[in-house]
Design a protein around this motif. Structure first.
Motif, short mmCIF file in Angstrom:
data_model
loop_
_atom_site.label_atom_id
_atom_site.label_comp_id
_atom_site.label_asym_id
_atom_site.label_seq_id
_atom_site.Cartn_x
_atom_site.Cartn_y
_atom_site.Cartn_z
N ARG A 182 0.82 -1.20 0.00
CA ARG A 182 0.00 0.00 0.00
C ARG A 182 0.86 1.26 0.00
O ARG A 182 2.04 1.22 0.37
N VAL A 183 0.25 2.36 -0.42
CA VAL A 183 0.88 3.67 -0.33
C VAL A 183 0.34 4.36 0.91
O VAL A 183 -0.88 4.38 1.15
N THR A 184 1.23 4.92 1.73
CA THR A 184 0.80 5.70 2.89
C THR A 184 1.44 7.07 2.82
O THR A 184 2.49 7.26 2.20
N PRO A 194 4.21 5.99 -7.17
CA PRO A 194 4.22 4.61 -6.69
C PRO A 194 3.95 3.64 -7.84
O PRO A 194 3.24 3.96 -8.79
N PRO A 195 4.51 2.43 -7.78
CA PRO A 195 4.24 1.43 -8.82
C PRO A 195 2.83 0.87 -8.73
O PRO A 195 2.18 0.98 -7.68
N ARG A 221 7.81 -16.75 -5.17
CA ARG A 221 7.81 -15.47 -5.88
C ARG A 221 6.45 -14.81 -5.64
O ARG A 221 5.41 -15.42 -5.88
N VAL A 222 6.49 -13.58 -5.19
CA VAL A 222 5.28 -12.89 -4.74
C VAL A 222 5.03 -11.66 -5.61
O VAL A 222 5.96 -10.92 -5.93
N THR A 223 3.78 -11.43 -5.96
CA THR A 223 3.36 -10.21 -6.65
C THR A 223 2.14 -9.65 -5.93
O THR A 223 1.15 -10.36 -5.73
N LEU A 224 2.23 -8.37 -5.54
CA LEU A 224 1.14 -7.72 -4.82
C LEU A 224 0.75 -6.43 -5.53
O LEU A 224 1.62 -5.65 -5.93
N PRO A 225 -0.55 -6.17 -5.68
CA PRO A 225 -0.96 -4.85 -6.18
C PRO A 225 -0.70 -3.81 -5.10
O PRO A 225 -0.77 -4.11 -3.91
N VAL A 226 -0.38 -2.60 -5.53
CA VAL A 226 -0.09 -1.52 -4.57
C VAL A 226 -1.35 -0.67 -4.42
O VAL A 226 -1.78 0.00 -5.36
N LYS A 227 -1.94 -0.70 -3.22
CA LYS A 227 -3.15 0.07 -2.94
C LYS A 227 -2.78 1.53 -2.69
O LYS A 227 -1.80 1.83 -2.02
N LYS A 228 -3.56 2.44 -3.24
CA LYS A 228 -3.28 3.87 -3.09
C LYS A 228 -4.02 4.46 -1.88
O LYS A 228 -5.10 4.00 -1.53
N GLY A 229 -3.42 5.50 -1.30
CA GLY A 229 -4.08 6.25 -0.23
C GLY A 229 -3.82 5.65 1.13
O GLY A 229 -3.28 4.56 1.29
N GLY A 230 -4.18 6.42 2.17
CA GLY A 230 -4.02 5.97 3.55
C GLY A 230 -2.98 6.79 4.28
O GLY A 230 -2.01 7.24 3.69
N ALA A 231 -3.20 6.98 5.58
CA ALA A 231 -2.26 7.75 6.40
C ALA A 231 -1.27 6.81 7.06
O ALA A 231 -1.61 5.70 7.46
N ALA A 232 -0.01 7.27 7.18
CA ALA A 232 1.04 6.45 7.81
C ALA A 232 0.83 6.44 9.32
O ALA A 232 0.30 7.37 9.89
#
Length: 203
Positions: free
Chosen positions: A50-52, A150-151, A192-203
Motif C-alpha cells: 500500500r501507499v501511505t 508509486p508502482p 515469488r510474490v506479486t502484490l498490487p499496490v493500494k493507493k491512499g491511507g495515512a502512515a
C-alpha cells in the motif's frame, strides 16, 4: 530394431547408468495477497502492499509518501528475533536469520540509497522484535523520493530457513536455505510474490 530406435535406447541406457535422468528443478511457488508461506523459522501471511502518506507537521515541511509491504509473521523458533532489513547485496542475504532478510530481489527497485525502514507494529508502539509463538504485523517501508510515483504492483522473492548444525557447532540453529556459488552462497527462492499496490491511507 531400427537404427534410430537403437541409438535412442542406447543413449537412455547410458544416461541411466551414469545416474539417471536429471529432473527439472522445482519452480518456486507463485503467491499473491492473502497467501500464507511456511518459511521454516517463520509462518508468513502476505497481507498487502500500500501507499501511505505522512502529513507535514508544519507548512515549512513536505508530506512524505511511502510504499509499504505488510505481513503477518509468526516466529516459530524458541528465541526472540530481530525483524531485520533486506540485504543490499544478494550474496550477503544468506548470513541473515531475520524475517526481512528473507526478502530478495524487490522489483521495482527503489534505488541503491533507498534502505527500507522495517518495524513490528504493536499496541504499545513500534518494535524491532519478533517474539516466539507470537503473530506480529511487520511493515517494510520504502520512501518515495521527490515526484516519484508509486508502482502499480510490486514483486519480490522470498527465502526460507532450516534448522541445521554447523561445522564448529553441534547445536542446531536456524540458517537460510542457500546453495554454494563460487566464494559465497545464494539463497534458494522459496516463493515469488506479486502484490498490487493500494493507493491512499495515512502512515
Amino acid at each position: 530394431m531400427p537404427a534410430a530406435a537403437l541409438v535412442a535406447f542406447t543413449a537412455f541406457g547410458v544416461t541411466a547408468l551414469l545416474g539417471g535422468l536429471n529432473e527439472a528443478p522445482e519452480e518456486p511457488e507463485p503467491l499473491g495477497q492473502g497467501a500464507v508461506l511456511d518459511q521454516g523459522l517463520y509462518s508468513t501471511r502476505l497481507v498487502e502492499s500500500r501507499v501511505t502518506v505522512e502529513r507535514a507537521a508544519t507548512r515549512f515541511d513536505e508530506d512524505k509518501h511511502f510504499v509499504e509491504l505488510v505481513f503477518d509473521v509468526t516466529n516459530k523458533g524458541d528465541e526472540t528475533r530481530s525483524v531485520g532489513i533486506p540485504a543490499q547485496k544478494l550474496e550477503q542475504a544468506y548470513l541473515s536469520d531475520s524475517f526481512a532478510g528473507s526478502l530478495l530481489k524487490i522489483n521495482p527497485s527503489f534505488g541503491e540509497k533507498a534502505v527500507p525502514f522495517t518495524f513490528v507494529r504493536t499496541k504499545g508502539g513500534d518494535s524491532q522484535q519478533l517474539h516466539p509463538g507470537v503473530t506480529s504485523q511487520v511493515i517494510v517501508r520504502y520512501r518515495l523520493e521527490g515526484d516519484r510515483r508509486p508502482p502499480e504492483k510490486i514483486s519480490f522473492e522470498m527465502a526460507s530457513f532450516e534448522l541445521t548444525t554447523g561445522f564448529n557447532n553441534e547445536l542446531p540453529r536456524w540458517q537460510m536455505v542457500a546453495t554454494e556459488a563460487g566464494d559465497s552462497y545464494l539463497p534458494e527462492v522459496k516463493a515469488r510474490v506479486t502484490l498490487p499496490v493500494k493507493k491512499g491511507g495515512a502512515a
